[in-house]
Design an enzyme around this catalytic site. Sequence first.
Site, PDB file in Angstrom:
ATOM      1  N   GLU A  69      44.889  81.374  11.080  1.00 56.34           N
ATOM      2  CA  GLU A  69      46.177  80.728  10.802  1.00 56.34           C
ATOM      3  C   GLU A  69      46.529  80.749   9.318  1.00 56.34           C
ATOM      4  O   GLU A  69      47.634  80.393   8.939  1.00 56.34           O
ATOM      5  CB  GLU A  69      46.180  79.299  11.365  1.00 56.34           C
ATOM      6  CG  GLU A  69      45.439  78.247  10.544  1.00 56.34           C
ATOM      7  CD  GLU A  69      43.918  78.267  10.708  1.00 56.34           C
ATOM      8  OE1 GLU A  69      43.385  79.223  11.310  1.00 56.34           O
ATOM      9  OE2 GLU A  69      43.263  77.320  10.216  1.00 56.34           O
ATOM     10  N   CYS A  76      36.451  78.394  12.544  1.00 60.24           N
ATOM     11  CA  CYS A  76      35.686  77.780  11.448  1.00 60.24           C
ATOM     12  C   CYS A  76      34.653  76.784  11.982  1.00 60.24           C
ATOM     13  O   CYS A  76      33.698  77.182  12.609  1.00 60.24           O
ATOM     14  CB  CYS A  76      36.624  77.150  10.421  1.00 60.24           C
ATOM     15  SG  CYS A  76      35.789  76.824   8.864  1.00 60.24           S
ATOM     16  N   HIS A  95      39.789  81.728   9.004  1.00 60.39           N
ATOM     17  CA  HIS A  95      40.980  81.011   9.486  1.00 60.39           C
ATOM     18  C   HIS A  95      42.117  81.994   9.777  1.00 60.39           C
ATOM     19  O   HIS A  95      42.835  82.377   8.864  1.00 60.39           O
ATOM     20  CB  HIS A  95      41.453  80.009   8.427  1.00 60.39           C
ATOM     21  CG  HIS A  95      40.558  78.829   8.286  1.00 60.39           C
ATOM     22  ND1 HIS A  95      40.713  77.688   9.026  1.00 60.39           N
ATOM     23  CD2 HIS A  95      39.477  78.623   7.504  1.00 60.39           C
ATOM     24  CE1 HIS A  95      39.772  76.811   8.701  1.00 60.39           C
ATOM     25  NE2 HIS A  95      39.004  77.359   7.773  1.00 60.39           N
TER      26      HIS A  95
END
Lengths: 206, 271
Positions: free
Chosen positions: A190, A83, A188
């Site tokens: 994650e 990001c 993202h």
Amino acid sequence: MGQRVAIVDYGLANLQSVNNAIECFTPDSYIAECGEALAGADKIVLPGVGHFDEGMRGLRDRGHEAALGRLVLERGIPLLGICLGFQFLFSGSEEGSQRGLGWLPDRIVRIPHGEGNKVPHMGWSEVQLRQPSRLLAGIELPVEFYFVHSYCAPDAGEAAKCASALCDYGIPFVAALERDNIFATQFHPEKSQLAGMKLLETFLAL
Amino acid sequence: MPKHRLIATLLVDSGRVVQTRHFKRTNMVGSAFTAVDFFNSWTVDEIIVLEISNDTSHLSRMQEIVAELSRRCFVPLSVGGKIRDLELARRYLRLGADKIVLNTGAVEWPELISEIAFFFGRQCVIVSIDAKPDEGMPSGYRVMIDNARRETDLDVLDWAHRAVDLGAGELMINATSHDGSKQGYDLALTNKVSTSVPVPVIAMGGVGKLSDFVDGIKRGGADAVAAGNILHYFEHSTKKAKEAMAAAGVPVRHIGFYKVAMPRRPKYRPF
């Protein structure tokens, strides 16, 4: 794996989510609060949520900028930018006036506001493969990843050459890129469920 | 365009996940962690956890729960319930939450919306609105607070606009008359709000069958559909919900399956 994974802390990003995800794979991840702490890492993750200028100031003031140059550019340690960590790799951003790391000459621009595309771009958007990618090797594209951002790297210039995947939101923009040992995603991983975890697993296994 | 989202809502009462019917708690569903593990291994796109205990004595425990949830939640995690100041919002975010859900706190301290938006970005703020049908209000709905126990003077549409102006990045709309009723979302309400604000609207409350998710998006105009009760009770519920949405032509995230070895992923452990 047992490798040491450093997560770069420059004072603003919420590192917990990234750290939680990395911890699923390796017992030896740690938060690096300053550039010196990056020494000895086998992999470096540069996460990010926040403002470009503040982030770059944090990277500089904490000695990360110099350390990243040494470790990633000179010594070839693999780096994954996420990001804002993706955007730092560029020469600068319309979001602010600070200079970026400048590893890519292009500039980050604001996502054009238009009918049907609200800014920030937030949510699960489809990502298309641009060219064969080591980072995305285990993932069947197109697939959705989770995005939260107001600025992006247009599909042009040097960014276009090292783009491994693209997304479209008002304009086509670079969703993932890689060049030698440098990897970065605008989305993202994650927060992108199994596809994201697959990507992290792949990065850590490189 | 981002895909339409399926959101699982967990209501946490004193550390346990419960279901509600018209805002009254009924049977215990179980531990928040097992629920999140289920949703995670299936296909939910986002998780919203709301603390609904009757008093504030469980808020420190809620923080432990959020920290634990974020260690096993690899989709966006939103946290709400009794957030009345920036400090608690900041703490949840630091513990790994991605967004903050405000309801009563936003009505009583509207500047809290702006503060969170200023420090963490608009994408970080969901304003949740509990709406009760009321013919005396211009939009036909009155804003309720305190788990829908207390009336306000606010009209739902007026409040929705104001919340967005103050910095809300998303609105979550729950019809009190539909909560836990299994009769589907209040589509008229959802549609009224979603066609008049420029931010994504999450429909919430009342899902009883899979086609209700489809209606929430196609007829209600919602960007995302949320449910709690229905998703707890049958196996692969989120997968089936996604399949029903896809079959009805709603663009949703693909159900991809990847074998990922996560040797150290936290296992369920009772608190």
